[in-house]
Scaffold this motif. Structure first.
Motif, PDB file in Angstrom:
ATOM      1  N   GLY A 157      64.236 -58.710 -17.873  1.00  0.00           N
ATOM      2  CA  GLY A 157      65.173 -58.824 -18.522  1.00  0.00           C
ATOM      3  C   GLY A 157      65.493 -57.296 -19.402  1.00  0.00           C
ATOM      4  N   ILE A 158      64.619 -56.740 -19.597  1.00  0.00           N
ATOM      5  CA  ILE A 158      64.855 -55.293 -20.112  1.00  0.00           C
ATOM      6  C   ILE A 158      65.336 -54.527 -19.041  1.00  0.00           C
ATOM      7  CG2 ILE A 158      64.079 -52.990 -20.671  1.00  0.00           C
ATOM      8  CD1 ILE A 158      61.397 -54.712 -21.908  1.00  0.00           C
ATOM      9  N   TRP A 159      65.301 -54.702 -17.763  1.00  0.00           N
ATOM     10  CA  TRP A 159      65.826 -53.890 -16.700  1.00  0.00           C
ATOM     11  C   TRP A 159      67.333 -54.336 -16.574  1.00  0.00           C
ATOM     12  CZ3 TRP A 159      68.481 -55.334 -12.319  1.00  0.00           C
ATOM     13  CH2 TRP A 159      68.937 -54.373 -11.637  1.00  0.00           C
ATOM     14  N   ASP A 160      67.547 -55.622 -16.862  1.00  0.00           N
ATOM     15  CA  ASP A 160      69.146 -56.160 -16.732  1.00  0.00           C
ATOM     16  C   ASP A 160      69.963 -55.408 -17.507  1.00  0.00           C
ATOM     17  OD1 ASP A 160      68.414 -58.001 -14.992  1.00  0.00           O
ATOM     18  OD2 ASP A 160      68.286 -59.773 -16.333  1.00  0.00           O
ATOM     19  N   GLU A 161      69.413 -55.037 -18.825  1.00  0.00           N
ATOM     20  CA  GLU A 161      70.147 -54.385 -19.670  1.00  0.00           C
ATOM     21  C   GLU A 161      70.364 -52.743 -19.544  1.00  0.00           C
ATOM     22  OE1 GLU A 161      71.790 -55.968 -21.820  1.00  0.00           O
ATOM     23  OE2 GLU A 161      70.515 -57.932 -21.228  1.00  0.00           O
ATOM     24  N   LEU A 162      69.150 -52.260 -19.107  1.00  0.00           N
ATOM     25  CA  LEU A 162      69.403 -50.758 -18.675  1.00  0.00           C
ATOM     26  C   LEU A 162      70.296 -50.478 -17.546  1.00  0.00           C
ATOM     27  CD1 LEU A 162      65.456 -50.009 -18.539  1.00  0.00           C
ATOM     28  CD2 LEU A 162      67.413 -49.259 -20.231  1.00  0.00           C
ATOM     29  N   PHE A 163      70.242 -51.485 -16.385  1.00  0.00           N
ATOM     30  CA  PHE A 163      71.186 -51.274 -15.386  1.00  0.00           C
ATOM     31  C   PHE A 163      72.694 -51.807 -15.509  1.00  0.00           C
ATOM     32  CE2 PHE A 163      72.885 -52.176 -11.073  1.00  0.00           C
ATOM     33  CZ  PHE A 163      73.116 -50.998 -10.670  1.00  0.00           C
ATOM     34  N   PHE A 164      72.374 -53.078 -15.826  1.00  0.00           N
ATOM     35  CA  PHE A 164      73.891 -53.729 -16.039  1.00  0.00           C
ATOM     36  C   PHE A 164      74.967 -53.203 -17.000  1.00  0.00           C
ATOM     37  CE2 PHE A 164      71.307 -56.815 -13.606  1.00  0.00           C
ATOM     38  CZ  PHE A 164      71.963 -56.478 -11.999  1.00  0.00           C
ATOM     39  N   ILE A 165      74.333 -53.152 -18.168  1.00  0.00           N
ATOM     40  CA  ILE A 165      75.046 -52.774 -19.587  1.00  0.00           C
ATOM     41  C   ILE A 165      75.155 -51.212 -19.693  1.00  0.00           C
ATOM     42  CG2 ILE A 165      75.219 -53.265 -21.983  1.00  0.00           C
ATOM     43  CD1 ILE A 165      75.638 -55.542 -20.203  1.00  0.00           C
ATOM     44  N   CYS A 166      73.850 -50.561 -19.678  1.00  0.00           N
ATOM     45  CA  CYS A 166      73.969 -49.312 -20.090  1.00  0.00           C
ATOM     46  C   CYS A 166      74.335 -48.286 -19.091  1.00  0.00           C
ATOM     47  CB  CYS A 166      72.244 -48.715 -20.610  1.00  0.00           C
ATOM     48  SG  CYS A 166      71.859 -49.563 -22.022  1.00  0.00           S
ATOM     49  N   THR A 167      74.175 -48.833 -17.688  1.00  0.00           N
ATOM     50  CA  THR A 167      74.774 -47.987 -16.679  1.00  0.00           C
ATOM     51  C   THR A 167      75.866 -48.445 -15.971  1.00  0.00           C
ATOM     52  OG1 THR A 167      72.190 -47.374 -15.959  1.00  0.00           O
ATOM     53  CG2 THR A 167      74.079 -47.111 -14.274  1.00  0.00           C
ATOM     54  N   THR A 168      75.886 -49.587 -15.553  1.00  0.00           N
ATOM     55  CA  THR A 168      77.323 -50.197 -14.807  1.00  0.00           C
ATOM     56  C   THR A 168      78.498 -50.384 -15.852  1.00  0.00           C
ATOM     57  OG1 THR A 168      75.809 -51.243 -13.071  1.00  0.00           O
ATOM     58  CG2 THR A 168      78.113 -51.942 -13.534  1.00  0.00           C
ATOM     59  N   PHE A 169      78.187 -51.089 -16.900  1.00  0.00           N
ATOM     60  CA  PHE A 169      79.237 -51.338 -17.863  1.00  0.00           C
ATOM     61  C   PHE A 169      79.717 -49.946 -18.238  1.00  0.00           C
ATOM     62  CE2 PHE A 169      80.318 -52.772 -22.429  1.00  0.00           C
ATOM     63  CZ  PHE A 169      81.727 -53.358 -22.100  1.00  0.00           C
ATOM     64  N   TRP A 179      87.434 -54.946 -21.236  1.00  0.00           N
ATOM     65  CA  TRP A 179      87.402 -56.423 -20.892  1.00  0.00           C
ATOM     66  C   TRP A 179      87.420 -56.589 -19.326  1.00  0.00           C
ATOM     67  CZ3 TRP A 179      90.868 -58.277 -17.352  1.00  0.00           C
ATOM     68  CH2 TRP A 179      91.954 -57.635 -17.288  1.00  0.00           C
ATOM     69  N   LEU A 180      88.155 -55.571 -18.585  1.00  0.00           N
ATOM     70  CA  LEU A 180      87.933 -55.498 -17.259  1.00  0.00           C
ATOM     71  C   LEU A 180      86.566 -55.012 -16.663  1.00  0.00           C
ATOM     72  CD1 LEU A 180      89.035 -56.023 -14.432  1.00  0.00           C
ATOM     73  CD2 LEU A 180      90.470 -53.968 -14.644  1.00  0.00           C
ATOM     74  N   ALA A 181      85.984 -54.030 -17.332  1.00  0.00           N
ATOM     75  CA  ALA A 181      84.943 -53.400 -17.083  1.00  0.00           C
ATOM     76  C   ALA A 181      83.652 -54.390 -17.259  1.00  0.00           C
ATOM     77  CB  ALA A 181      84.529 -52.356 -17.837  1.00  0.00           C
ATOM     78  N   ASN A 182      83.948 -55.228 -18.264  1.00  0.00           N
ATOM     79  CA  ASN A 182      82.982 -56.196 -18.538  1.00  0.00           C
ATOM     80  C   ASN A 182      82.971 -57.429 -17.484  1.00  0.00           C
ATOM     81  OD1 ASN A 182      80.826 -57.316 -20.321  1.00  0.00           O
ATOM     82  ND2 ASN A 182      82.291 -58.344 -21.512  1.00  0.00           N
ATOM     83  N   LEU A 183      83.962 -57.835 -17.098  1.00  0.00           N
ATOM     84  CA  LEU A 183      84.303 -58.933 -16.061  1.00  0.00           C
ATOM     85  C   LEU A 183      83.572 -58.229 -14.671  1.00  0.00           C
ATOM     86  CD1 LEU A 183      87.701 -60.199 -16.312  1.00  0.00           C
ATOM     87  CD2 LEU A 183      85.622 -61.461 -16.748  1.00  0.00           C
ATOM     88  N   LEU A 184      83.841 -56.814 -14.444  1.00  0.00           N
ATOM     89  CA  LEU A 184      83.278 -56.467 -13.076  1.00  0.00           C
ATOM     90  C   LEU A 184      81.690 -56.219 -13.198  1.00  0.00           C
ATOM     91  CD1 LEU A 184      85.721 -53.637 -12.652  1.00  0.00           C
ATOM     92  CD2 LEU A 184      85.624 -55.492 -11.191  1.00  0.00           C
ATOM     93  N   GLN A 185      81.210 -55.824 -14.301  1.00  0.00           N
ATOM     94  CA  GLN A 185      79.615 -55.756 -14.404  1.00  0.00           C
ATOM     95  C   GLN A 185      79.034 -57.219 -14.516  1.00  0.00           C
ATOM     96  OE1 GLN A 185      77.292 -56.900 -16.992  1.00  0.00           O
ATOM     97  NE2 GLN A 185      78.714 -57.457 -18.504  1.00  0.00           N
ATOM     98  N   ALA A 186      79.679 -58.189 -15.078  1.00  0.00           N
ATOM     99  CA  ALA A 186      79.200 -59.603 -15.127  1.00  0.00           C
ATOM    100  C   ALA A 186      79.104 -60.214 -13.895  1.00  0.00           C
ATOM    101  CB  ALA A 186      80.226 -60.303 -16.240  1.00  0.00           C
ATOM    102  N   VAL A 187      79.938 -60.122 -13.061  1.00  0.00           N
ATOM    103  CA  VAL A 187      79.933 -60.395 -11.431  1.00  0.00           C
ATOM    104  C   VAL A 187      78.616 -60.043 -10.926  1.00  0.00           C
ATOM    105  CG1 VAL A 187      81.034 -60.471  -9.028  1.00  0.00           C
ATOM    106  CG2 VAL A 187      82.624 -60.671 -11.213  1.00  0.00           C
ATOM    107  N   ILE A 188      78.145 -58.672 -11.180  1.00  0.00           N
ATOM    108  CA  ILE A 188      77.094 -58.209 -10.316  1.00  0.00           C
ATOM    109  C   ILE A 188      75.922 -58.680 -11.119  1.00  0.00           C
ATOM    110  CG2 ILE A 188      75.934 -55.889  -9.855  1.00  0.00           C
ATOM    111  CD1 ILE A 188      78.612 -54.347 -10.355  1.00  0.00           C
ATOM    112  N   PHE A 189      75.764 -58.557 -12.517  1.00  0.00           N
ATOM    113  CA  PHE A 189      74.807 -59.106 -13.202  1.00  0.00           C
ATOM    114  C   PHE A 189      74.473 -60.612 -12.806  1.00  0.00           C
ATOM    115  CE2 PHE A 189      73.461 -58.622 -17.830  1.00  0.00           C
ATOM    116  CZ  PHE A 189      72.209 -59.443 -17.793  1.00  0.00           C
TER     117      PHE A 189
END
Length: 255
Positions: A157-169, A179-189
């Motif tokens: 759970g912690i890693w999810d936020e480090l990679f998908f939010i703090c890095t990818t997003f 909104w588009l950056a969020n959609l793109l990261q959510a697909v990967i997440f």
């Protein structure tokens, strides 16, 4: 298009576990970025590097010490490698992990945390038990497995936020509207969470969750807060998994 291809490649890599097609789509996205937008290429390459590192290990709830070490090492590298390249090769400081922001959480933020617990309580038992998806996680009746499951759920759970939010997003926001950056990261997440075990109709749960986490980070600019949200939800997940495998334990859920 380049970012879309990189994002969709996660469905193949993690959702369908088709490495050949997934790597092909990932490479196509980077090649297109190289042709049309070198700045985008730099940032997409960091996201892609993390995805490739993660794709090299089985993503499941095997709680043997060897698998936990292997998966933990890969997840750590997937965060560290992009950060090191970004900081010391690119000499930029966009990727950050804001823990102590100095801002107090407003009342709405505290109420949201309670709402997350309530939603987890109402949704997770129905989802996990009615679909049988809880069997993707091991029975935690053994004390050793109990604590390893608790550690694993929280660590991921912690890693999810480090990679998908703090890095990818964060990297995608440099090139696209939020909104588009969020959609793109959510697909990967959500693709990653599928392979972890959130299958059946899990994406109907994980995709909105990923979007909410991105939006929450945009509002709060706080890793601490989004991690708190995630860990509260995962705590309910952990309790539900324990109950699902041993119905006489924690008979507090409705489903």
């Amino acid at each position: 298009m380049p970012a879309g291809l990189v994002s969709v490649s996660a469905i193949l890599l993690f959702g369908l576990e088709n490495d050949v097609a997934g790597y092909g789509l990932l490479a196509a996205g980077l090649i297109l970025a190289a042709l049309f937008d070198r700045a985008l290429l730099r940032d997409l390459s960091l996201v892609a590097a993390g995805m490739v590192i993660v794709s090299t290990v089985p993503l499941n709830a095997d709680l043997s010490l060897s698998h936990m070490a292997l998966m933990g090492g890969a997840l750590a590298l997937a965060v560290v490698v992009p950060w090191v390249v970004h900081r010391f090769l690119y000499r930029e400081e966009v990727i950050r992990f804001p823990v102590n922001t100095g801002r107090k959480w407003p009342l709405a933020g505290k109420l949201y945390l309670l709402g997350v617990v309530a939603l987890g309580y109402l949704i997770l038992p129905v989802y996990l038990i009615s679909t049988g998806v809880y069997q993707n996680w091991p029975d935690a009746s053994d004390p050793t497995i109990f604590w390893r499951l608790f550690l694993g759920v929280n660590a991921v759970g912690i890693w999810d936020e480090l990679f998908f939010i703090c890095t990818t997003f964060t990297l995608l926001r440099r090139h696209f509207p939020d909104w588009l950056a969020n959609l793109l990261q959510a697909v990967i997440f959500s693709s990653f969470l599928w392979e972890i075990g959130y299958q059946a109709w899990g994406p109907l749960l994980t995709f909105p969750f990923a979007l909410l986490q991105g939006y929450t980070f945009k509002l709060t600019k706080s890793l601490t807060y989004v991690v708190s949200v995630h860990l509260l939800f995962d705590f309910v997940l952990f309790l539900t998994l324990v109950h699902a495998h041993n119905r006489e334990w924690l008979p507090i859920f409705l489903y």
